[in-house]
Design an enzyme around this catalytic site. Structure first.
Site, PDB file in Angstrom:
ATOM      1  N   TYR A 194       5.115  35.385 -11.179  1.00 31.27           N
ATOM      2  CA  TYR A 194       5.302  33.875 -11.770  1.00 31.27           C
ATOM      3  C   TYR A 194       4.860  33.490 -12.961  1.00 31.27           C
ATOM      4  O   TYR A 194       5.621  33.069 -13.841  1.00 31.27           O
ATOM      5  CB  TYR A 194       4.953  32.724 -10.565  1.00 31.27           C
ATOM      6  CG  TYR A 194       5.067  31.375 -10.915  1.00 31.27           C
ATOM      7  CD1 TYR A 194       6.413  30.902 -10.775  1.00 31.27           C
ATOM      8  CD2 TYR A 194       3.947  30.646 -11.180  1.00 31.27           C
ATOM      9  CE1 TYR A 194       6.648  29.684 -10.994  1.00 31.27           C
ATOM     10  CE2 TYR A 194       4.325  29.194 -11.552  1.00 31.27           C
ATOM     11  CZ  TYR A 194       5.505  28.721 -11.440  1.00 31.27           C
ATOM     12  OH  TYR A 194       5.941  27.394 -11.535  1.00 31.27           O
ATOM     13  N   THR A 254       3.406  18.748  -4.950  1.00 36.93           N
ATOM     14  CA  THR A 254       4.723  18.856  -4.412  1.00 36.93           C
ATOM     15  C   THR A 254       4.554  19.721  -3.359  1.00 36.93           C
ATOM     16  O   THR A 254       3.531  20.627  -3.191  1.00 36.93           O
ATOM     17  CB  THR A 254       5.679  19.158  -5.607  1.00 36.93           C
ATOM     18  OG1 THR A 254       5.193  20.475  -5.982  1.00 36.93           O
ATOM     19  CG2 THR A 254       5.919  18.268  -6.669  1.00 36.93           C
TER      20      THR A 254
END
Length: 267
Positions: free
Chosen positions: A161, A198
């Site tokens: 990532y 989130t």
């Protein structure tokens, strides 16, 4: 009129169905911009567009797989047709798959490269084509790409990532150079969000426990907060308001930058 007033602007936000993207779409609408949400999540995307419409601006949804060139061409054309133009693009769509380096799955790396790198590259391609002189919109504008604090610090468990989000920074800077030198009238910048609570952010914390890097997700979050000079996690509004700034005339002489929105974690 405030330099952050986006009245009359037309925006496309990718990955806008939920999380940071939904917050960005709402913030752009609150600033006066008309907004189309592009996402593979059709039901959630349409619901978010309906919610954003309560701001009183024109809104819409277009199904968009950011890894597909044809999808991008159709999504940009649909946005221009519905809104009457396009001068703001937020390349927010992204995925994160955690893994120790010794356990990397090639399929996971390929998938992150497709969404996080190719997705942004294609967004830049079609956004610039539409906004430059002679394009379908042709009035210039601004593109904001979403990178991550992971591009600026070494954090365990997210090597793939981090690599893809570092690539977003490089894409941003080269696109800004080209857009400036070729007279496109388009500013290109990116933001580096810190950890936000989130679904993706909380999932990352849970992954840290699963990988054995922290004793619990709560401990991982606590350590992130400890590494953050401002002493808290980020909020969706923190990132969304920064995107509004970069999209606005307040940032009219700003291009080619990566702006950390991480409470100081990446300094």
């Amino acid at each position: 009129m405030s330099v952050s007033d986006l009245a009359g602007r037309k925006a496309l936000v990718t990955g806008g169905a939920k999380g940071l993207g939904a917050g960005m779409a709402a913030a752009l609408a609150d600033a006066g911009a008309a907004v189309v949400i592009g996402d593979v999540l059709e039901e959630e995307g349409r619901a978010t567009a309906d919610s954003v419409a309560k701001s009183g601006v024109d809104t819409g949804f277009v199904k968009l797989d950011v890894t597909d060139d044809g999808n991008w061409e159709r999504a940009v054309a649909a946005t221009v047709e519905q809104l009457g133009g396009l001068d703001l693009l937020v390349n927010n769509a992204g995925i994160e798959i955690s893994s120790l380096v010794v356990d990397i799955d090639p399929a996971d790396i390929r998938r992150m490269c497709e969404v996080n790198i190719l997705g942004v590259a294609l967004g830049l391609k079609h956004g610039l084509r539409a906004m430059r002189p002679g394009g379908a919109a042709g009035s210039g504008g601004a593109i904001v790409n979403v990178s991550s604090v992971a591009a600026t610090i070494p954090f365990p468990g997210i090597a793939g990532y981090s690599a893809t989000k570092s690539a977003v920074d490089r894409l941003t800077r080269v696109a800004a150079q080209e857009a400036g030198k070729l007279g496109y009238g388009v500013r290109v910048n990116c933001v580096y969000p810190g950890l936000v609570a989130t679904e993706m952010g909380l999932g990352l914390a849970a992954d840290m426990e699963r990988l054995g890097l922290w004793p619990s997700a709560d401990a991982a979050v606590a350590d992130v907060i400890g590494l953050t000079p401002l002493g808290r996690l980020g909020e969706v509004a923190d990132i969304a308001d920064t995107v509004v700034f970069l999209a606005s005339d307040a940032a009219r002489f700003v291009t080619g930058i990566g702006l950390p929105v991480d409470g100081g974690m990446g300094m």
